[in-house]
Design a protein around this motif. Structure first.
Motif, short mmCIF file in Angstrom:
data_model
loop_
_atom_site.label_atom_id
_atom_site.label_comp_id
_atom_site.label_asym_id
_atom_site.label_seq_id
_atom_site.Cartn_x
_atom_site.Cartn_y
_atom_site.Cartn_z
N ALA A 1 0.83 -1.21 0.00
CA ALA A 1 0.00 0.00 0.00
C ALA A 1 0.86 1.25 0.00
O ALA A 1 0.58 2.21 -0.72
CB ALA A 1 -0.94 0.00 1.21
N LEU A 2 1.94 1.26 0.78
CA LEU A 2 2.83 2.42 0.83
C LEU A 2 3.55 2.63 -0.50
O LEU A 2 3.74 3.76 -0.93
CB LEU A 2 3.82 2.28 1.98
CG LEU A 2 3.20 2.41 3.37
CD1 LEU A 2 4.23 2.06 4.44
CD2 LEU A 2 2.61 3.78 3.61
N GLU A 3 3.93 1.56 -1.17
CA GLU A 3 4.54 1.70 -2.49
C GLU A 3 3.51 2.22 -3.50
O GLU A 3 3.82 3.07 -4.33
CB GLU A 3 5.11 0.36 -2.97
CG GLU A 3 6.44 0.01 -2.34
CD GLU A 3 7.51 1.05 -2.57
OE1 GLU A 3 7.70 1.50 -3.73
OE2 GLU A 3 8.18 1.45 -1.59
N ASN A 4 2.28 1.71 -3.42
CA ASN A 4 1.23 2.12 -4.35
C ASN A 4 0.85 3.58 -4.19
O ASN A 4 0.55 4.27 -5.17
CB ASN A 4 0.00 1.23 -4.21
CG ASN A 4 0.25 -0.17 -4.71
OD1 ASN A 4 1.20 -0.43 -5.44
ND2 ASN A 4 -0.59 -1.11 -4.30
N ILE A 5 0.87 4.09 -2.95
CA ILE A 5 0.49 5.49 -2.75
C ILE A 5 1.55 6.42 -3.33
O ILE A 5 1.24 7.53 -3.78
CB ILE A 5 0.19 5.83 -1.26
CG1 ILE A 5 -0.57 7.17 -1.15
CG2 ILE A 5 1.43 5.85 -0.42
CD1 ILE A 5 -1.92 7.22 -1.74
N LYS A 6 2.80 5.97 -3.38
CA LYS A 6 3.84 6.78 -4.03
C LYS A 6 3.50 7.01 -5.49
O LYS A 6 3.61 8.12 -6.00
CB LYS A 6 5.20 6.10 -3.91
CG LYS A 6 5.76 6.05 -2.51
CD LYS A 6 7.07 5.29 -2.51
CE LYS A 6 7.59 5.05 -1.12
NZ LYS A 6 8.87 4.30 -1.15
N ASP A 7 3.07 5.95 -6.17
CA ASP A 7 2.66 6.07 -7.57
C ASP A 7 1.43 6.97 -7.70
O ASP A 7 1.34 7.78 -8.63
CB ASP A 7 2.36 4.70 -8.17
CG ASP A 7 3.60 3.83 -8.32
OD1 ASP A 7 4.72 4.39 -8.40
OD2 ASP A 7 3.45 2.60 -8.34
N ALA A 8 0.48 6.81 -6.78
CA ALA A 8 -0.74 7.62 -6.83
C ALA A 8 -0.43 9.10 -6.63
O ALA A 8 -0.99 9.96 -7.31
CB ALA A 8 -1.74 7.13 -5.77
#
Length: 64
Positions: A34-41
């Protein structure tokens, strides 16, 4: 840049959002995902804001 994010565990994994960027959220099966995905978001959010404002007269200020 650093952005504060919030995490909430659910039955599907983790929801994550950035309170300073309304509507910017993501999710992941694990907290790390989730933390990696929010970086992309966040990157996509900021790029979209930049694109939407490219033809406007804008100024930047330094804070902090």
């Amino acid at each position: 840049m650093r952005y504060q994010v919030r995490l909430k565990q659910s039955e599907e994994g983790y929801a994550v959002w950035c309170p300073g960027l309304p509507g910017c959220w993501s999710q992941g099966e694990t907290e790390a995902e989730a933390l990696e995905n929010i970086k992309d978001a966040i990157s996509a959010y900021l790029a979209t804001v930049e694109e939407l404002n490219k033809d406007t007269d804008a100024r930047y200020v330094e804070v902090g």
